[in-house]
Motif scaffolding. Structure first.
Motif, PDB file in Angstrom:
ATOM      1  N   SER A  27      -2.540  -4.251   4.960  1.00  0.00           N
ATOM      2  CA  SER A  27      -3.058  -4.757   3.686  1.00  0.00           C
ATOM      3  C   SER A  27      -4.034  -5.917   3.860  1.00  0.00           C
ATOM      4  N   ASN A 165       1.699  -5.820  -3.887  1.00  0.00           N
ATOM      5  CA  ASN A 165       1.838  -5.016  -2.682  1.00  0.00           C
ATOM      6  C   ASN A 165       3.020  -4.090  -2.961  1.00  0.00           C
ATOM      7  N   TYR A 196      -2.886 -11.609  -2.490  1.00  0.00           N
ATOM      8  CA  TYR A 196      -4.009 -10.666  -2.655  1.00  0.00           C
ATOM      9  C   TYR A 196      -4.861 -11.078  -3.843  1.00  0.00           C
ATOM     10  N   LYS A 223      -4.689 -12.460   3.832  1.00  0.00           N
ATOM     11  CA  LYS A 223      -5.176 -11.180   3.302  1.00  0.00           C
ATOM     12  C   LYS A 223      -6.623 -11.285   2.857  1.00  0.00           C
ATOM     13  N   THR A 224      -6.857 -12.002   1.771  1.00  0.00           N
ATOM     14  CA  THR A 224      -8.201 -12.108   1.200  1.00  0.00           C
ATOM     15  C   THR A 224      -9.166 -12.779   2.176  1.00  0.00           C
ATOM     16  N   VAL A 307      -8.665  -4.899  -4.666  1.00  0.00           N
ATOM     17  CA  VAL A 307      -7.557  -5.554  -3.957  1.00  0.00           C
ATOM     18  C   VAL A 307      -7.255  -4.660  -2.759  1.00  0.00           C
ATOM     19  N   SER A 308      -6.879  -5.274  -1.622  1.00  0.00           N
ATOM     20  CA  SER A 308      -6.923  -4.547  -0.357  1.00  0.00           C
ATOM     21  C   SER A 308      -5.723  -3.649  -0.045  1.00  0.00           C
TER      22      SER A 308
END
Ligand SMILES: Cc1ncc(COP(=O)(O)O)c(C=O)c1O
Length: 373
Positions: A27, A165, A196, A223-224, A307-308
């Motif tokens: 993620s 998530n 995120y 993450k970001t 969003v990943s």
């Protein structure tokens, strides 16, 4: 012995991630190398080395350096740098908040499924945890009416993961305001893991700490910002909560480390560049992913808004765990099976891997699913 459930996603990834050739399970937005990071200053890392050069490798700043706290406070509208506390990732931030506030017998409501810490740590501390389910047919939103049924006069905390998530769904401001209204009526804390962020629509996202005095925002560079290796995160709260957390921090971490603090500060100072790089990667990959989903009749995805992480449903006639294990062994493609999130027809698919990995991973996944045609 403290009882706690095995951490579904971590157990799976710890076992398999090093054997993947096409890892589309993660993620994080493709991580930055030290080379990439040092080039952020356009001067071969001179800026970073100059920052480090002066520092003694002592314990450093217990709560995070003043510069770190200032950079983090800029991410919020109403948080004083004083009330930012550095932690060992968002993982450490969530543990700190839960350990400091949750007692045996407390009532906790947790968005479900989401990040497993948010329900299994309260349970391990002896809390009664009610799940607030998310629904695929509502773009993976939970239902406010269900929250109204779950809330009790003694509810201590509501735990959310925004964006979520595994689904990547962002809870919008209007929705969060209604959650806050429900929480405020009984004096409950609202802990939101905000690791995120949406890359393309930052205005869609509102940190909980800017909405509610009993809101706790947790976050990190993992993450970001594409630097999970730095292991630096934080809590952002009001002054009273920061004081409560300080006491528990002293027992659990002391500090984040001089090197890590300085690297985290340096990355945050250059966040516009990191976010621009990541926006491009996320949007480019999202287009590839959407295109694949439009053509792939064995997969259906509620598309995340930049969003990943994402949570597609796969149409395969075998249980999802076995499918994912065989997929990895036969094709080198890694996903996270949905049973890690108690949703056994789905998989977590991280589309923010390097583009070549994503393209090949999706191609191989399609081919593998179509053996069942
Ligand atoms: C929602 C959520 N919170 C926290 C983490 C871990 O974050 P960190 O690396 O900052 O500890 C993850 C990692 O997958 C996550 O998905």
């Amino acid at each position: 012995m403290v009882k706690i459930a095995p951490f579904g996603v971590e157990s799976w990834l710890n076992k398999w991630e090093k054997s993947a050739t096409y890892d589309i399970s993660q993620s994080t937005i493709a991580s930055l190398s030290m080379h990439d990071l040092l080039n952020l200053d356009g001067n071969n890392g001179q800026e970073f080395y100059a920052m480090l050069d002066k520092q003694k490798m002592n314990y450093g700043w217990i709560e995070g350096s003043p510069e770190f706290k200032q950079e983090v406070a800029k991410l919020y509208q109403h948080v004083d740098p004083e009330n930012i506390l550095q932690t060992n990732g968002t993982t450490g931030a969530n543990i700190l908040a839960l350990y400091a506030l949750i007692n045996r017998g407390d009532h906790v409501i947790a968005e479900y499924p989401s990040y497993q810490q948010l329900y299994d740590i309260p349970k391990s501390l002896g809390a009664a945890v009610d799940y607030w389910h998310i629904h695929e047919e509502d773009n993976w939103y939970p239902d406010l009416n269900e929250l109204k049924k779950l809330i009790r006069p003694d509810t201590k905390m509501i735990c959310l993961n925004n964006a979520n998530n595994p689904t990547g769904t962002i809870l919008d401001r209007d929705f969060l305001e209604q959650v806050v209204e429900i929480a405020r009526a009984v004096g409950a804390y609202v802990l939101v893991d905000e690791v995120y962020l949406p890359l393309d629509h930052p205005a869609d996202f509102t940190p909980i700490v800017d909405l509610y005095d009993k809101g706790i925002s947790t976050n990190s560079l993992s993450k970001t910002y594409s630097v999970p290796g730095v292991r630096i995160g934080w809590t952002a709260t009001n002054a009273e909560l920061a004081d409560v957390f300080r006491k528990f921090r002293d027992y659990t971490m002391i500090c984040g480390g001089v090197f890590n603090d300085q690297l985290a500060t340096y990355v945050l100072r250059h966040r516009d560049q990191v976010l621009a790089r990541n926006r491009q990667l996320v949007l480019g990959n999202l287009a590839i992913y959407k295109d694949w989903n439009d053509r792939e009749d064995r997969a259906s995805v509620v598309m995340p808004r930049s969003v990943s992480t994402s949570f597609p449903k796969l149409d395969v006639p075998v249980d999802i765990h076995t499918f994912c294990e065989n997929l990895l062994k036969d094709t080198g493609v890694l996903l996270v099976p949905g049973d890690a999130f108690d949703t056994p027809e789905h998989v977590r698919l991280g589309y923010c891997a390097p583009e070549v990995t994503l393209r090949e991973g999706l191609k191989r996944l399609s081919k593998y699913m179509h053996q069942y045609d």
